[in-house]
Design an enzyme around this catalytic site. Sequence first.
Site, PDB file in Angstrom:
ATOM      1  N   GLU A  79      -5.978  -9.403   3.395  1.00 13.93           N
ATOM      2  CA  GLU A  79      -5.198  -8.709   4.421  1.00 13.93           C
ATOM      3  C   GLU A  79      -5.154  -9.586   5.654  1.00 13.93           C
ATOM      4  O   GLU A  79      -6.201  -9.929   6.224  1.00 13.93           O
ATOM      5  CB  GLU A  79      -5.802  -7.341   4.766  1.00 13.93           C
ATOM      6  CG  GLU A  79      -5.580  -6.315   3.662  1.00 13.93           C
ATOM      7  CD  GLU A  79      -5.964  -4.899   4.064  1.00 13.93           C
ATOM      8  OE1 GLU A  79      -5.838  -4.535   5.254  1.00 13.93           O
ATOM      9  OE2 GLU A  79      -6.395  -4.142   3.171  1.00 13.93           O
ATOM     10  N   ASN A  90     -12.429  -1.564  -0.957  1.00 13.49           N
ATOM     11  CA  ASN A  90     -11.674  -2.118   0.168  1.00 13.49           C
ATOM     12  C   ASN A  90     -12.325  -1.683   1.480  1.00 13.49           C
ATOM     13  O   ASN A  90     -12.641  -0.496   1.656  1.00 13.49           O
ATOM     14  CB  ASN A  90     -10.227  -1.591   0.143  1.00 13.49           C
ATOM     15  CG  ASN A  90      -9.474  -1.937   1.419  1.00 13.49           C
ATOM     16  OD1 ASN A  90      -9.106  -3.087   1.643  1.00 13.49           O
ATOM     17  ND2 ASN A  90      -9.266  -0.946   2.292  1.00 13.49           N
ATOM     18  N   GLU A  91     -12.541  -2.603   2.375  1.00 15.25           N
ATOM     19  CA  GLU A  91     -13.126  -2.295   3.696  1.00 15.25           C
ATOM     20  C   GLU A  91     -14.228  -1.240   3.557  1.00 15.25           C
ATOM     21  O   GLU A  91     -14.222  -0.213   4.241  1.00 15.25           O
ATOM     22  CB  GLU A  91     -12.034  -1.888   4.687  1.00 15.25           C
ATOM     23  CG  GLU A  91     -11.054  -3.024   4.929  1.00 15.25           C
ATOM     24  CD  GLU A  91     -10.177  -2.902   6.182  1.00 15.25           C
ATOM     25  OE1 GLU A  91     -10.167  -1.838   6.826  1.00 15.25           O
ATOM     26  OE2 GLU A  91      -9.506  -3.899   6.509  1.00 15.25           O
ATOM     27  N   TYR A 141      -6.750  -9.582  11.088  1.00 20.23           N
ATOM     28  CA  TYR A 141      -5.401  -9.357  11.609  1.00 20.23           C
ATOM     29  C   TYR A 141      -5.234 -10.026  12.965  1.00 20.23           C
ATOM     30  O   TYR A 141      -6.215 -10.195  13.702  1.00 20.23           O
ATOM     31  CB  TYR A 141      -5.134  -7.854  11.762  1.00 20.23           C
ATOM     32  CG  TYR A 141      -4.837  -7.153  10.449  1.00 20.23           C
ATOM     33  CD1 TYR A 141      -3.561  -7.169   9.907  1.00 20.23           C
ATOM     34  CD2 TYR A 141      -5.842  -6.477   9.736  1.00 20.23           C
ATOM     35  CE1 TYR A 141      -3.270  -6.529   8.708  1.00 20.23           C
ATOM     36  CE2 TYR A 141      -5.564  -5.834   8.538  1.00 20.23           C
ATOM     37  CZ  TYR A 141      -4.271  -5.867   8.029  1.00 20.23           C
ATOM     38  OH  TYR A 141      -3.996  -5.237   6.839  1.00 20.23           O
ATOM     39  N   GLU A 158       0.848  -1.199   0.000  1.00 21.16           N
ATOM     40  CA  GLU A 158       0.000   0.000   0.000  1.00 21.16           C
ATOM     41  C   GLU A 158       0.884   1.250   0.000  1.00 21.16           C
ATOM     42  O   GLU A 158       2.039   1.210   0.449  1.00 21.16           O
ATOM     43  CB  GLU A 158      -0.876  -0.039   1.268  1.00 21.16           C
ATOM     44  CG  GLU A 158      -1.815   1.146   1.383  1.00 21.16           C
ATOM     45  CD  GLU A 158      -2.910   0.944   2.449  1.00 21.16           C
ATOM     46  OE1 GLU A 158      -2.779   0.014   3.275  1.00 21.16           O
ATOM     47  OE2 GLU A 158      -3.886   1.718   2.444  1.00 21.16           O
ATOM     48  N   GLN A 203       2.366  -6.114   5.246  1.00 24.51           N
ATOM     49  CA  GLN A 203       2.498  -5.619   3.896  1.00 24.51           C
ATOM     50  C   GLN A 203       3.961  -5.680   3.486  1.00 24.51           C
ATOM     51  O   GLN A 203       4.762  -4.927   4.058  1.00 24.51           O
ATOM     52  CB  GLN A 203       2.061  -4.174   3.805  1.00 24.51           C
ATOM     53  CG  GLN A 203       0.660  -3.854   4.224  1.00 24.51           C
ATOM     54  CD  GLN A 203       0.252  -2.449   3.744  1.00 24.51           C
ATOM     55  OE1 GLN A 203       0.999  -1.719   3.124  1.00 24.51           O
ATOM     56  NE2 GLN A 203      -0.984  -2.069   4.076  1.00 24.51           N
TER      57      GLN A 203
HETATM   58  O1  AHR Z   1      -2.963  -2.722   6.186  1.00 25.10           O
HETATM   59  C1  AHR Z   1      -3.275  -1.528   6.816  1.00 25.10           C
HETATM   60  C2  AHR Z   1      -4.752  -1.178   6.700  1.00 25.10           C
HETATM   61  O2  AHR Z   1      -5.499  -2.153   7.363  1.00 25.10           O
HETATM   62  C3  AHR Z   1      -5.338  -1.179   5.317  1.00 25.10           C
HETATM   63  O3  AHR Z   1      -5.129   0.010   4.643  1.00 25.10           O
HETATM   64  C4  AHR Z   1      -6.795  -1.377   5.585  1.00 25.10           C
HETATM   65  O4  AHR Z   1      -7.454  -2.013   4.512  1.00 25.10           O
HETATM   66  C5  AHR Z   1      -6.824  -2.184   6.867  1.00 25.10           C
HETATM   67  O5  AHR Z   1      -7.662  -1.664   7.803  1.00 25.10           O
END
Ligand code: AHR
Length: 517
Positions: A321, A196-197, A264, A49, A370
């Site tokens: 992600e 995205n999200e 995550y 990103e 990332q």
């Molecule tokens: O990876 C960091 C952020 O985490 C990304 O931009 C977003 O999609 C997620 O919340």
Amino acid sequence: MKFLIIQCIFGLLLSLTFLSAQGKENKIIVNADLGKETISKYIYGHFAEHLGHCIYGGFWVGEDSSIPNTRGIRNDVVQALREIKIPVLRWPGGCFADIYHWRDGVGPRDQRPPILNYHWGGVTEDNSFGTHEFMDLCEQLGCEAYIAGNVGSGSVEEMKQWVEYMTSDKPGPMSNLRKQNGRDEPWKVRFLGIGNEVWGCGGNMNADYYADLYSHFATFCRDLGGNKLYRIACGPYGENTKWTETLMKNIKHNLLQGLSIHFYTVAGKDWNNKGSATQFSENNWFETLEYTLKMDDVISKNAKIMDQYDPEKKVGMIVDEWGDWWNVEPGTEPGFLYQQNTLRDALVAAINLNIFNNHCDRVKMANIAQTVNVLQAMVLTQGEKIVLTPSYYVFKMYTVHHDATMLPLHVETATYDYDNKSIPAITASASKDQKERIHLSLTNADPKKTQEIVCSLRGAKISRANGTIITADAMNAFNDFDKAEKVGIVDFNDVSVNGDKIKVKMPPKSIVTLEIY
Ligand code: AHR
């Protein structure tokens, strides 16, 4: 009579003890003759990103930099990622994708307008890294592009034109513009994320609204020339299966090839204080591994819903992600998400990759967040220096599973106990490659106990096994600039073959991959 009762109780106690000891044994049965699903190499995908120093300073240094580069892209980073056979790279975000307007990033670099990256550190970017530079990066890496399109602040027309700009082989305003900007041939772009999200930074939408919006955008993002798009809808965070259900129900499946999931490992349970990447106790170690194992549930629960609406499993689950998320390294910009990466992160990577491998009937891609200098990165850079992280080595070790046939396993594991809580000590996944070699990957979460594992290879004739291991003396060992590497891959010899059985002695806090002939 009294004697008989005592004897019975004694016998019962004995067999209970025996059973519980048996329950603690590590036994794995690899069904070597039952493989039918392929572990897509895209499960080993990555995400980059415009965030901190992932793109600028990480991948991109510009042609005039003293850091060795090819057309502005760092050679050392490219070489490192080629070694882990990076199959696909997602770009330009994340949250950034929904403020990115692709036209700002094409044409002569000195004429590109700057952009304010208000999601990440509030920095101004000069747009010197745009579509052409990203596609060049993918070509240098030998990987496929996964473009994340802007739904949040973009239009259907803008996304349609981006697809046309990149992939059209017919004369037209967009392909002419591409040619004018120096690229005659269209690129192949298979993966296209549409939002995205969107339930958060991508627009705070609800699922019904987004399902309609997705359908609207997807309708106008077409296959052009020989390019075939794999369109990916923004799925839920974690176990929000209601979101998944609305999308699976409301979007016509001819418009939908993939559904994303984000999850995550935030073990500190508090987004404002996620804990240190390098300074942690055994309690933090335990909680992290306990938390990361939830990925299995996240996938299973969403897969169950997908199965209801798509029993033939045509729509891929795309975990685009995932990874560890810690407090930033002290002294670094909070919005840049720069964190170190220890043996604990390597365990997290391997446990998740085992989960994805075992769910490869539904999981068709995953992208760890990332790649460079951000979150659970593969490589860290500092000026001209580069460090390969423990997570990098897991990806390197697991390349043997790319596009191999997944072998179903039966795992009985001892527990790793800490403070009256316990999790499975062992996780595993196995595959057979095109040369009929079997690879078995194992993790031992226990930081103190060696685990002896007996593996039976059902349906295979075997004579030899050898392996490699990732481990270290300390739970928080990491690789640092200007220091000797502490975590890497070394040969592993504590393995023996006897008939169709393999005995493995796994050291505490370790990851092993065996090659079995
Ligand atoms: O990876 C960091 C952020 O985490 C990304 O931009 C977003 O999609 C997620 O919340």
